[in-house]
Design a protein around this motif. Structure first.
Motif, PDB file in Angstrom:
ATOM      1  N   TYR A 184      -3.250   8.074   6.508  1.00 40.41           N
ATOM      2  CA  TYR A 184      -2.060   7.929   6.115  1.00 40.41           C
ATOM      3  C   TYR A 184      -1.417   6.699   6.849  1.00 40.41           C
ATOM      4  O   TYR A 184      -0.844   5.636   6.073  1.00 40.41           O
ATOM      5  CB  TYR A 184      -1.266   9.120   6.216  1.00 40.41           C
ATOM      6  CG  TYR A 184       0.186   9.189   5.677  1.00 40.41           C
ATOM      7  CD1 TYR A 184       0.565   9.489   4.510  1.00 40.41           C
ATOM      8  CD2 TYR A 184       1.362   8.414   6.350  1.00 40.41           C
ATOM      9  CE1 TYR A 184       1.826   9.300   3.921  1.00 40.41           C
ATOM     10  CE2 TYR A 184       2.442   8.316   5.797  1.00 40.41           C
ATOM     11  CZ  TYR A 184       2.636   8.862   4.392  1.00 40.41           C
ATOM     12  OH  TYR A 184       3.703   8.723   3.935  1.00 40.41           O
ATOM     13  N   GLY A 188      -3.508   3.691   5.325  1.00 36.65           N
ATOM     14  CA  GLY A 188      -2.295   3.782   4.237  1.00 36.65           C
ATOM     15  C   GLY A 188      -2.640   3.855   2.754  1.00 36.65           C
ATOM     16  O   GLY A 188      -1.712   3.584   2.189  1.00 36.65           O
ATOM     17  N   ARG A 191       0.049   6.156   1.221  1.00 38.83           N
ATOM     18  CA  ARG A 191       1.441   5.879   1.381  1.00 38.83           C
ATOM     19  C   ARG A 191       2.040   5.793   0.107  1.00 38.83           C
ATOM     20  O   ARG A 191       3.304   6.033  -0.038  1.00 38.83           O
ATOM     21  CB  ARG A 191       1.818   4.630   2.387  1.00 38.83           C
ATOM     22  CG  ARG A 191       1.337   5.081   3.796  1.00 38.83           C
ATOM     23  CD  ARG A 191       2.245   4.219   4.505  1.00 38.83           C
ATOM     24  NE  ARG A 191       2.018   4.191   6.037  1.00 38.83           N
ATOM     25  CZ  ARG A 191       2.717   3.947   6.909  1.00 38.83           C
ATOM     26  NH1 ARG A 191       3.788   3.437   6.821  1.00 38.83           N
ATOM     27  NH2 ARG A 191       2.250   4.096   8.170  1.00 38.83           N
ATOM     28  N   ASP A 195       5.085  10.643   0.729  1.00 38.16           N
ATOM     29  CA  ASP A 195       5.782  10.611   1.989  1.00 38.16           C
ATOM     30  C   ASP A 195       5.273  11.435   2.760  1.00 38.16           C
ATOM     31  O   ASP A 195       4.487  12.269   2.283  1.00 38.16           O
ATOM     32  CB  ASP A 195       7.296  10.683   1.744  1.00 38.16           C
ATOM     33  CG  ASP A 195       7.771  11.938   1.029  1.00 38.16           C
ATOM     34  OD1 ASP A 195       7.172  12.923   0.909  1.00 38.16           O
ATOM     35  OD2 ASP A 195       9.140  12.421   0.498  1.00 38.16           O
TER      36      ASP A 195
END
Length: 360
Positions: A184, A188, A191, A195
């Motif tokens: 996350y 990422g 992402r 959320d």
């Protein structure tokens, strides 16, 4: 491999009514009357990876120096520490054996199978995408190996004894920090889809499904570790601490949110899975207490690891070309993500007594 690889440093557990000091000064767990724990079986990430990654085509390995510096004969075994892992400490305290081997250890014999193994793979996580990033064993892979293990047990001791072993063994499930720290935040890849609230929902759902899967196969005593304060781990301080290497509050809040959702889910599972003893093991608060008050625990350095600069080195970045600190007993972390053996011992001592009775 990616520079933060994680593993929750995740750690450890429980058991019993009385602790006595045994040989070599180690605490020994004395089980309540008529209680038996024949084996310890672990799933998850590098906190309880006993060498599963050694023969995988991945950079997430620890089967080279200086890992294992304080292990028997200074031997690197694939454990992500200078010595033993929490899984080793637990089986030893239970008096089962000295070390918990990896299921994929080629030297494994029948006796070792009967007393427990670890299926954990460093870099893995509840999110199916997490193990793909570093080409390690997913939870689905670990579950398949567990099914294979059960069949091997049946071949050794028969159906009835196998079910007894499974029902009375201690199962450890240790994961979550690789999902948050790597999948996350740092890399990422999730992402754009999630959320933090929705991503932590995904993690909890996956954790719940896995717990139910091993329950269906016979597991009853299951200790599930929550996420540590990932924002205070050395590598995360370096990557997300804005140059000052402070704890990254955003990361810690994500871990807290996940933990706040995991606890009621485990309570729900305990209420719906007959004869289950599923225990939510909090390592967030004990580890944060050590980080915030190191001198109280006999430590001096908590913001970097012993290997190299201690700021970023982990797995292949922590290697024999780098110096190590002079005294790792003063350090909470061995590399930029995983605790030293002393760090693990301190953490275990913080959580053991708290969860003893919950497994029986």
């Amino acid at each position: 491999m990616y520079l933060t690889y994680s593993s929750s440093s995740s750690l450890t557990i429980f058991l019993v009514s009385l602790l006595l000091v045994g040989d070599h000064g180690r605490a020994r767990i004395i089980l309540p009357e008529n209680v038996t724990v024949p084996a310890v079986i672990a799933f998850g990430d590098s906190i309880v990876d006993q060498g599963a990654n050694n023969n995988l085509k991945t950079l997430v390995k620890a089967n080279f120096a200086p890992y294992g510096k304080d292990f028997v004969a200074g031997k690197p075994t694939g454990r992500f520490s200078n010595n033993k892992t929490p899984a080793d400490m637990i089986v030893e305290q239970l008096g089962i054996k000295v070390l918990l081997p990896a299921y994929l250890d080629p030297s494994l014999d029948d006796k070792e199978l009967l007393t427990g193994v670890s299926f954990a793979s460093g870099g893995s996580g509840y999110d199916p995408q997490t193990p793909k990033i570093t080409a390690v064993l997913s939870f689905a892979d670990q579950l398949d190996q567990f099914k294979e293990y059960i069949e091997k047990l049946k071949g050794i001791v028969g159906e009835e004894r196998t079910q007894y072993i499974l029902a009375n063994s201690l199962f450890l499930v240790v994961a979550g920090s690789d999902d948050l720290a790597n999948t996350y935040f740092t890399i990422g890849i999730r992402r754009l889809q999630y959320d933090i609230p929705s991503y932590t929902n995904l993690m909890v759902s996956s954790a719940s499904n896995f717990i139910q899967d091993i329950y269906k196969l016979g597991a009853r005593r299951i200790g599930v570790f929550n996420a540590p304060p990932i924002g205070c781990l050395p590598s995360q301080r370096t990557l997300g601490g804005n140059g000052l290497r402070m704890c990254v509050e955003e990361y810690n809040k994500a871990a807290q949110l996940y933990n706040s959702k995991l606890q009621p889910e485990i309570k729900h599972l305990n209420g719906t899975l007959a004869q289950s003893r599923i225990v939510n093991i909090d390592i967030y608060r004990p580890l944060l207490a050590i980080i915030e008050n190191p001198l109280q625990y006999g430590l001096e350095v908590v913001d970097r690891g012993c290997c190299g600069t201690g700021n970023i080195e982990v797995a292949v970045l922590c290697n024999q070309l780098l110096p190590t600190c002079l005294d790792d007993s003063k350090y909470l972390f061995w590399d930029s993500y995983h605790p030293t053996e002393k760090g693990y011992n301190i953490l275990i001592s913080q959580v053991v007594g708290k969860y003893i009775s919950d497994f029986f």
